[in-house]
Scaffold this active site. Structure first.
Site, PDB file in Angstrom:
ATOM      1  N   GLY A 114     -79.524 -36.403 -25.647  1.00 53.44           N
ATOM      2  CA  GLY A 114     -78.178 -36.627 -25.132  1.00 53.44           C
ATOM      3  C   GLY A 114     -77.701 -38.031 -25.484  1.00 53.44           C
TER       4      GLY A 114
ATOM      5  N   GLY B   4     -61.778 -11.718 -10.544  1.00 57.45           N
ATOM      6  CA  GLY B   4     -61.192 -12.314 -11.736  1.00 57.45           C
ATOM      7  C   GLY B   4     -60.978 -13.813 -11.623  1.00 57.45           C
TER       8      GLY B   4
ATOM      9  CD  GLU C 171     -87.166 -33.737 -17.851  1.00 56.93           C
ATOM     10  OE1 GLU C 171     -88.389 -33.827 -17.680  1.00 56.93           O
ATOM     11  OE2 GLU C 171     -86.494 -34.571 -18.486  1.00 56.93           O
TER      12      GLU C 171
END
Lengths: 728, 728
Positions: free
Chosen positions: B216, B446, B469
């Site tokens: 990341g 919905g 992890e």
């Protein structure tokens, strides 16, 4: 250019570096240190040669013959070579680009169909849409607006609208659901009040909650909408009827006076569709804007109700069989991608000699598919894809039989069963498929989370199937109502046989309960149920005995619930035991699916090679036994299966996984899904996953610049202060 | 301006019309025809007054006291009023804007923390990040780069790097996973070859599959990375070690020479994070770039291995307890949104007087929560959120106890259990939470599919918890290995007691097996297991008996599997029964979760009001019984529960749903999740769902224009041809 040494190389821009590297990544580096070199393409090719049956034969069978299969291949080839149909970069598109390129594909479709010049252009168009695999702004125009006018418009209305629809001189949508009202049609608030003086209807949205909500294509695309509104005439409310209302001007696409219309914004998926909202402020439309094939409002405002109230249920059945067919398709898609990736992905090696803390170079890791858990996840999904394929065939046949019969003789008597079964199957199959897509994604580890894997968009686009065309739980309750009726008819029949008179007359004719897919409910209700012979008198794969077990598990739940219901009204009976009824409806559906799967395989076995027949039998057995294992409580609670039988079922599932293992690659090949359709870096036919992953992400939009969005104002100044070279 | 009649009104631009209408939608129209007007705000307010207990008391208890709760409220107030933290329009953002605004929030965080001037700035920062609720480009810098340097850098390295990190003069990430290698660390291919002559390491990516994949912040943000690479020195491979490598220049953010780095493109979620890829072409770094707290490479290339190999496992345990805490948080989030919406949403009315084909105006529809199915979906999730909350507390305590003990006495003996339990709980809780988010979404029909509901992003951002992890299945197998060891120790102990000698020495000391969370495995292994007294000798909510049942269900599976394993090596034993072992590991985790939930509630009951205690007991009972119902086969297969007990469990679950029904609103209030955190049109505290839905979609990007993307070139010409006004 070789993979050059660092020292002598000039720095280039980021993109050039990436480009150069990408080109060079396939060259093996001379200082390779690792032994665990992988060759996913070779792995997958080897897997194909290990198959025990000819996958091409099964593929042809699934498509309805070699000719049909070849047609599909020709279409896929044609689509793949037309630039407008390209899916390149699709997973990187922002919503507006996805919308636009999808619309473009739909608009280019008729030209390609003509160009191909095949015998059945409608079928070709349908297959191309399937291959495009992305609902767009015209979906409701094609799938709801046109069919509704065809089905509910009178001759003059059809003649007026259908040519316009075909030439796209209007784009329609279908507006039923409201902000505050979904499943419960009678709760709709939008009104169409007839003004006899002007011979017009006044369409109006009286409340916030009456705002039309969700229609596809309404956000920005549509010029017209079929609006479901409560018909008010001569002071009386006749409930919802269909009206064609223009919502945007053809000239400039501005909203019509009195109309507020717009887009609902992005969703979890389905983002090439512009689902929209719509409000009316006393919008006047002509009397003839009401679709009048079934109901009529005369000039003076007098109302003629439709002759057969339930005639339109047939369409719902057809739509639901479509949803089940789609369930099969997306189950096939997800399991094809996951199986191919699990076949080439290598991960760890529990049997490795140096499984302790070791320093030697690692050995070749194990194919992920060789972990029992991977097989237990994927193979039952694979089997279920076949089962759903057969189930949708069955629903089609059932629908056409009803259609023919009702048209020829006006006999609507099979409609209750058709409606009940199709409701439950729609729910059961769409839930199972949604869950299967997610399980397949998880089986691909982190890579399944990447957009280029295709799982995210497949899940997002598929997910609404559990909600639209009837919320799945509500549909299960429709099935439950029917099961309750049959159970009551069965009780009446039994009482009748025992000579007891005065039983309350049930809503389903006892004779009808003895035909149809729920007739098994009658079979065991008379006497004491014997335990299963599965794994005792007969083998664990004995399909008759497996069906008997499924029938028993469903029947036990339904009859117990019917007994608890006593003579109370169905709505009440179901509402106090709703959770159990939903479970019973699923059990019924599981029986119907297994029945159809087993019947279909039994039908085709004589027409295929012996090796294919063996594999099909294994798939039926795996489907039956794995599904049984997943809901074992239903089979053992009353002792129908004993503990050692349950253990034997689990063991047999493991045996079947081992038997099917050599055919994993061939089985997903038999689904014959083109790489263009799959559009997945993990699931392509050649298995070249790593190269494809690496190549595809090079085009990710963030890589168009070497700095992140906001770099100049947010990061640059701070980072420059860190520019003193590391002393470490 | 009033809701003007159509005739006299001038047409305005689309946007103005929308704006005007939005303002006027709340005004009741005079020609209202429908009776089913709803007032969701009033509904929710009424629900709060029906509560049987003070939700504020429970909220304070959950947060660790009234002071802590007030601190959280102060922080939420502060965050909500700072424009930079605004979430307005977040669900409509394209990825680059989401990335940029998230980065902006993270950068503004320290200033807000200082401004607030609270006692514990670190805690305040943590809470603000929780409220922001969006992982961003700096997450790995804060969560992995800095902690790894703190934990694995020597004094000099820490002193050099940590101040730079704090001032953001470098942005770091953590690069371990490779394109071809995930869970199996020993399979990593990236190399760090020591060149003693120059006192440098050469970092190299020898193959395509060695490309670092997933870190990341690496895509575009990071300037540095901790790179896990195989350490090669003096011709020997010492396996993976950590190196700090600069990947982009501070001056201009260009990739360093020899480095190819970029973004992986969009994902199913987590899109404010720029996960990236990274390749090295013989990149030279100094000897001191290797983190040397534990292992050392001397100038001459000689290698000193780490003194205690397992020391770093402790960090993993801590990270996993964090994941369980997050599981509780996101379960709370999803169930808060869904419960509030189910409380105000009205849908159909099965008990309605005109439930046939009717033409009268509809009655007020039923609150969706009053359908049994809605309660059966949501209330067990609600209970589970409390259970996970307590479980994460337990894991924290367990970790800190271990930390203290191992630091003070060098005693690492509890690590195997800690590792095993935390592995399984991470898997169990993250799976359950992921599934719960999806169930909550589905319960909203919905509307749950709309981006503004918050479910899509919550699911997408949460989903990776099942994979990162440690893949959940792999983690379950870690737990399984431990359970096998304990079972073997138990067998040894039993043999020992029976005076049988010569039993194979097990890997876990028998004494250790008698402590720890798996000690129940020993309890029933000696004699014949009696059936459960649940609903017979004791009530169905008897927690001791419920725990006994959970322990039994887990023990039975573990001991049976251990028996089947015989004396085979653990890896082999587990690989041939992998599916069953994963199931057994989950059963163990379910026992541990229930144990902790029951213990925590038992602990706090004396400190809360009687009414709150009653509700907490109901939650424990519902959690235990509903989870039991969901996996009933495990309890009935061996006859431990009989059929009529299973039926009684189901009935008791329904009773508990009814008892908890009046507290639904108060229970989710007790989670004290701020509207800023929830960021959901369906889940806000005031219940004003319809107004909020309508208002929020007005800002959807497609509504900035009255035509769709591509209109001019794709649609305009065709539609204009349809401009002849309808004659119908």
């Amino acid at each position: 250019m070789a993979f050059s040494p660092v020292q002598g190389r000039k720095e280039t821009t980021f993109n050039r570096v990436v480009d150069e590297r990408t080109r060079n990544l396939q060259r093996p580096s001379s200082d390779l240190v690792s032994a665990n070199q992988v060759d996913p393409k070779a792995d997958l090719a080897r897997e194909r040669t290990s198959a025990t049956f000819p996958s091409r034969e099964l593929a042809a069978l699934m498509q309805g013959g070699e000719e049909e299969l070849k047609l599909r291949e020709r279409i896929a080839d044609a689509v793949r070579t037309e630039p407008v149909f390209s899916k390149k970069g699709k997973y990187f598109m922002e919503r507006s680009e996805l919308y636009r390129t999808t619309l473009e594909k739909y608009l280019a479709l008729p030209r390609l169909v003509r160009k191909m010049g095949e015998k059945s252009p409608i079928a070709v168009g349908r297959i191309i849409r399937e291959l495009i695999d992305e609902p767009g702004g015209l979906d409701l125009h094609l799938g709801m607006f046109i069919p509704t006018i065809q089905g509910q418009g009178d001759a003059e209305q059809r003649k007026y609208w259908l040519p316009k629809c075909a030439r796209l001189q209007c784009v329609g949508t279908y507006a039923q659901t409201e902000l505050g009202h979904g499943t419960y049609i009678r709760g709709l608030e939008t009104t169409a009040t007839y003004d006899a003086e002007k011979e017009e209807f006044i369409i109006h949205s009286p409340t916030l909650t009456s705002t039309k909500w969700w229609p596809g294509g309404m956000g920005k695309t549509a010029t017209h909408a079929i609006v479901m509104a409560r018909l008010l005439t001569k002071g009386k409310d006749h409930g919802p009827h269909a009206f064609v209302v223009q919502i945007r001007r053809n000239e400039d696409h501005q909203a019509m006076p009195g109309v507020v219309v717009g887009d609902m914004g992005p969703k979890m998926g389905y983002n090439a569709v512009d689902n929209g909202f719509l409000r009316f402020d006393h919008v006047r439309i002509s009397r003839r804007a009401m679709l009048m094939k079934h109901s009529i409002v005369e000039s003076d405002g007098s109302y003629q109700p439709p002759p057969v109230a339930k005639a339109s249920y047939g369409t719902m059945v057809f739509v639901r069989s479509d949803i089940v067919m789609n369930a099969a398709l997306y189950m096939k898609k997800a399991v094809t991608i996951a199986t191919r990736y699990n076949l080439v992905r290598r991960q760890s090696n529990p049997g490795s000699k140096n499984s302790g803390q070791g320093t030697s170079t690692p050995e070749l890791e194990l194919q992920v598919i060789d972990y029992q858990h991977s097989q237990r996840t994927l193979f039952p999904i694979l089997a279920k894809a076949f089962a759903f394929h057969c189930t949708s065939d069955f629903m089609r046949r059932m629908y056409f039989k009803y259609e023919k019969l009702s048209r020829a003789t006006g006999d609507f008597s099979s409609l209750p069963e058709l409606h009940a079964t199709s409701s439950g199957l729609k729910a059961y199959c769409s839930w199972a498929t949604k869950d299967a897509i997610e399980l397949c994604r998880l089986s691909c580890g982190g890579q399944g989370f990447m957009a280029v894997s295709g799982f995210g968009s497949t899940f997002g686009n598929y997910a609404p199937n559990a909600t639209y065309e009837g919320d799945n739980n509500v549909l299960c309750l429709q099935t439950a109502r029917y099961l309750l009726k049959v159970a009551r008819a069965a009780a009446e029949l039994a009482a009748c046989r025992r000579g007891i008179s005065g039983a309350e007359s049930s809503e389903v004719a006892p004779t009808h309960a003895t035909s149809g897919s729920a007739r098994y409910l009658l079979e065991g209700s008379g006497g004491v149920e014997l335990g299963s012979r599965l794994g005792r008198a007969v083998g664990l794969r004995h399909i008759g005995e497996l069906l008997r077990a499924y029938a028993h598990a469903s029947r036990r739940q339904v009859l117990e619930l019917a007994r608890r219901a006593g003579t109370s009204k169905p709505d009440h009976a179901i509402s106090v035991d709703m959770v159990a009824w939903i479970k019973a409806a699923k059990a019924h559906c599981e029986y119907v699916v297994l029945l159809n799967f087993a019947d279909s395989v039994s039908d085709v076995k004589s027409r295929v090679s012996a090796s294919t027949a063996v594999v099909l039998d294994r798939l039926v057995a795996l489907h039956a036994l794995a599904t049984m294992e997943d809901r074992m409580a239903d089979f053992i609670e009353d002792g129908y299966l004993a503990a050692e039988q349950a253990a034997a079922v689990r063991a047999e599932v493991l045996s079947l996984l081992t038997e099917l293992r050599p055919d994993a690659a061939a089985l997903v090949d038999s689904f014959a899904l083109d790489d263009y359709f799959l559009n997945s870096a993990l699931g392509a036919h050649d298995g070249d996953v790593y190269q494809r992953l690496f190549d595809e992400v090079q085009d990710a939009p963030f890589n168009a610049s070497h700095v992140p969005p906001g770099y100049a104002e947010l990061l640059h100044a701070r980072l420059v202060k860190g520019a003193v070279r590391s002393k470490l």
